[in-house]
Design a protein around this motif. Sequence first.
Motif, mmCIF file in Angstrom:
data_model
loop_
_atom_site.group_PDB
_atom_site.id
_atom_site.type_symbol
_atom_site.label_atom_id
_atom_site.label_comp_id
_atom_site.label_asym_id
_atom_site.label_seq_id
_atom_site.Cartn_x
_atom_site.Cartn_y
_atom_site.Cartn_z
ATOM 1 N N ARG A 396 63.563 -7.454 71.008
ATOM 2 C CA ARG A 396 62.533 -7.845 70.054
ATOM 3 C C ARG A 396 62.445 -9.373 69.953
ATOM 4 N NH1 ARG A 396 64.498 -5.749 64.782
ATOM 5 N NH2 ARG A 396 64.045 -3.795 65.790
ATOM 6 N N ASP A 420 63.060 -1.412 72.752
ATOM 7 C CA ASP A 420 62.257 -2.123 71.758
ATOM 8 C C ASP A 420 61.930 -3.507 72.322
ATOM 9 O OD1 ASP A 420 61.255 -3.589 69.642
ATOM 10 O OD2 ASP A 420 62.746 -2.891 68.190
ATOM 11 N N SER A 422 59.195 -5.153 71.024
ATOM 12 C CA SER A 422 58.175 -5.595 70.072
ATOM 13 C C SER A 422 58.255 -7.109 69.869
ATOM 14 C CB SER A 422 58.367 -4.877 68.730
ATOM 15 O OG SER A 422 59.636 -5.152 68.193
ATOM 16 N N LYS A 423 57.157 -7.660 69.359
ATOM 17 C CA LYS A 423 57.084 -9.094 69.047
ATOM 18 C C LYS A 423 57.306 -10.004 70.260
ATOM 19 C CE LYS A 423 58.028 -8.642 64.184
ATOM 20 N NZ LYS A 423 58.937 -8.797 63.079
ATOM 21 N N TYR A 441 61.701 6.414 73.763
ATOM 22 C CA TYR A 441 61.241 5.591 72.640
ATOM 23 C C TYR A 441 60.805 4.240 73.183
ATOM 24 C CZ TYR A 441 61.861 2.492 68.539
ATOM 25 O OH TYR A 441 61.696 1.563 67.542
ATOM 26 N N ASN A 443 58.920 0.646 71.763
ATOM 27 C CA ASN A 443 58.339 -0.095 70.652
ATOM 28 C C ASN A 443 57.581 -1.304 71.201
ATOM 29 O OD1 ASN A 443 57.719 -1.431 68.262
ATOM 30 N ND2 ASN A 443 59.652 -0.834 67.283
ATOM 31 N N SER A 445 55.173 -2.802 69.156
ATOM 32 C CA SER A 445 54.409 -3.316 68.016
ATOM 33 C C SER A 445 54.353 -4.843 68.070
ATOM 34 C CB SER A 445 55.032 -2.844 66.693
ATOM 35 O OG SER A 445 56.293 -3.403 66.497
ATOM 36 N N ASP A 464 55.535 3.152 69.327
ATOM 37 C CA ASP A 464 55.052 2.282 68.251
ATOM 38 C C ASP A 464 54.176 1.188 68.870
ATOM 39 O OD1 ASP A 464 54.617 0.552 66.148
ATOM 40 O OD2 ASP A 464 56.628 0.776 65.314
ATOM 41 N N TYR A 484 52.897 5.585 66.122
ATOM 42 C CA TYR A 484 52.725 4.549 65.106
ATOM 43 C C TYR A 484 51.639 3.616 65.608
ATOM 44 C CZ TYR A 484 57.163 6.401 63.543
ATOM 45 O OH TYR A 484 58.139 7.241 63.110
HETATM 46 C C1 LIG Z 1 59.297 -1.260 65.939
HETATM 47 O O1 LIG Z 1 59.770 -2.598 65.771
HETATM 48 C C2 LIG Z 1 59.438 -3.185 64.527
HETATM 49 C C3 LIG Z 1 59.987 -4.605 64.507
HETATM 50 O O2 LIG Z 1 59.464 -5.382 65.524
HETATM 51 C C4 LIG Z 1 60.042 -2.376 63.421
HETATM 52 O O3 LIG Z 1 59.687 -2.920 62.165
HETATM 53 C C5 LIG Z 1 59.557 -0.927 63.514
HETATM 54 O O4 LIG Z 1 60.208 -0.146 62.521
HETATM 55 C C6 LIG Z 1 59.850 -0.346 64.876
HETATM 56 N N1 LIG Z 1 59.233 0.975 64.976
HETATM 57 C C7 LIG Z 1 59.901 2.127 64.974
HETATM 58 C C8 LIG Z 1 59.099 3.363 65.075
HETATM 59 O O5 LIG Z 1 61.123 2.188 64.937
#
Ligand SMILES: *[C@@H]1O[C@H](CO)[C@@H](O)[C@H](O)[C@H]1NC(C)=O
Length: 560
Positions: A396, A420, A422-423, A441, A443, A445, A464, A484
């Motif tokens: 992340r 993950d 994300s970001k 999984y 992520n 997001s 996500d 998500y």
């Molecule tokens: C995906 O990552 C974000 C942080 O970047 C977090 O807040 C979120 O809960 C994560 N999503 C899931 C489904 O775990």
Amino acid sequence: MPPALWTVWVLGSVISLPKEGASDQASSLSCDPTGVCDGRSRSLNSIPSGLTAAVKSLDLSSNEITYVSNSDLRRCVNLRTLRLGANEIHTVEEDSFFSLRSLEYLDLSYNRLSYFSSSWFRSLSALKFLNLLGNLYKTLGERSLFSHLPNLRILKVGNSNSFTEIQEKDFAGLTLLEKLEINVPNLQAYAPKSLKSIQNISHLILHLKQPVLLLEIFVDILSSLEHLELRDTDLNTFHFSEVSINETNTSIKKFTFRNVQITDESFPEVVKLFNYVSGGLEVEFDDCTHDGVGDFRTLTLETIKHLGDVETLTIRKLHIPQFFLFHDLSNIYSLTGKVKRITIENSKVFLVPCLLSQHLKSLEYLDLSENLMSEETLKNSACEHAWPLLKTLVLRQNRLKSLEKTGEILLTLKNLTNLDISKNNFHSMPETCQWPGKMKYLNLSSTRIQSLTRCIPQTLEILDISNNDLDSFSLILPKLKELYISRNKLKTLPDASFLPVLLVMRISRNIINTFSKEQLDSFQKLKTLEAGGNSFICSCDFLSFTQGLEKHGSGLFFIL
Ligand SMILES: *[C@@H]1O[C@H](CO)[C@@H](O)[C@H](O)[C@H]1NC(C)=O
Ligand SMILES: *[C@@H]1O[C@H](CO)[C@@H](O)[C@H](O)[C@H]1NC(C)=O
Ligand SMILES: *[C@@H]1O[C@H](CO)[C@@H](O)[C@H](O)[C@H]1NC(C)=O
Ligand SMILES: *[C@@H]1O[C@H](CO)[C@@H](O)[C@H](O)[C@H]1NC(C)=O
Ligand SMILES: *[C@@H]1O[C@H](CO)[C@@H](O)[C@H](O)[C@H]1NC(C)=O
């Protein structure tokens, strides 16, 4: 005595008398019908009168109370919680707490008490929590304060200036504590065995500026403590000495170092503490400074072999002033074989050398959030035979830019199921990508993605993609259970036939106007739908079917 400016109050309501002749600020308590009374920050300079047995919880924190008298709380026989923190209390009369036999929680922190009397606590046999931090005392007094508190589980004592001495009888009578916090940065005297009398402490927090008496304390708690946390300590010159340690039956499982300073020379000395742990060890460094370059050549494998018992390592916000000169730590690689979980967050990590990754043979969880990893360095870190058991990788908020390259690099991680990323700023997505075969999984997001392609792996169960720029969703994901997709620009719900086994959908804060009963029914397995913050146009049909949903108890958990 000041003029009568007291407020009369009644449970269940707030009644302030007209403040005739009262020059002071209003000082009403608000009490609810269950006896919980709030009188925080009301400039009170004494405890309000008229308190009765109906009060169960009284919060008078952050006022200007100076004095607690024998009569103030006499009728509060049912009081469970009493908060008097952050006042100016300098005197508590001997029998002030005498009738508080049900009291479980007492906070006297941040006042001006210069001594404690054991008689205050004599009748508080139900007390579970006691906070005495931040007063003016030098010691905990001449008599054991806590010997009549058999139920005490959380105790906080000390202050940052005057408290300098721990005496042998200070903790007498305590046998089982969940948390003991001792704030004694200027510790000058520790009477041997002072902490030994407590047979079982789950978590000890020590604020110590210098580690001079640390080993004396360590010896006493070895067989009773599970988690030792050291705060605000300068360990730059710490030297470990074995002479005083004669205990083999140890119970320590976890060390936390918070805002601690350490050097290349003192690190091996700290590691020697790990020789005295039982079984798999958890070590955490939070907000610490390593003033060195990671040159541990002086370490002999003998002295640090117990680094090999570490199973979980967590490092957050490690500050390494000379991080650009940092060594590759190759002389400790051979000790990393048992580590199962590593978190290194916000610490300028830009590379895990391939050879180190290959030594991390038991690693299941790796979290490198908020660092400087890019595709180039990730390629070296996730090399052939790197982290053979890794299931979860969190990258992340790093410097990744290409989904295509990231997926390809991670193909070496055959057991990876959770990723993950994300970001990171990916912006776009290629038509196809390659991913490890077991991914469940993903992520993505907050990655600035504008549209989705078949780059998203078909094996996913959880996806996500919240907080991106998507205006549609038309991907077939046969195994997806949780989607998500909040905070995008979707105008309609996704087509249910693309997501045949979906259980959870969070789609709030898009720009969906409406959806029909048929559309919703077509998600046959859906259990949770969160769709708040959309621009629904509430047609009669829409309203009647959403109300119907509630009435018929369709088993769907529905949040608009
Ligand atoms: C995906 O990552 C974000 C942080 O970047 C977090 O807040 C979120 O809960 C994560 N999503 C899931 C489904 O775990
Ligand atoms: C201390 O108490 C806890 C909770 O009662 C218990 O789980 C733990 O095993 C005890 N530890 C020791 C060393 O006796
Ligand atoms: C160390 O343990 C031995 C044997 O149990 C005992 O005789 C000796 O007095 C102990 N030494 C100290 C300093 O506690
Ligand atoms: C070690 O400590 C545990 C828990 O306090 C105790 O049950 C056990 O008997 C001790 N063993 C020895 C050898 O002292
Ligand atoms: C990890 O992956 C390898 C290769 O696919 C496999 O042989 C091994 O059983 C997997 N281990 C676990 C714990 O899944």
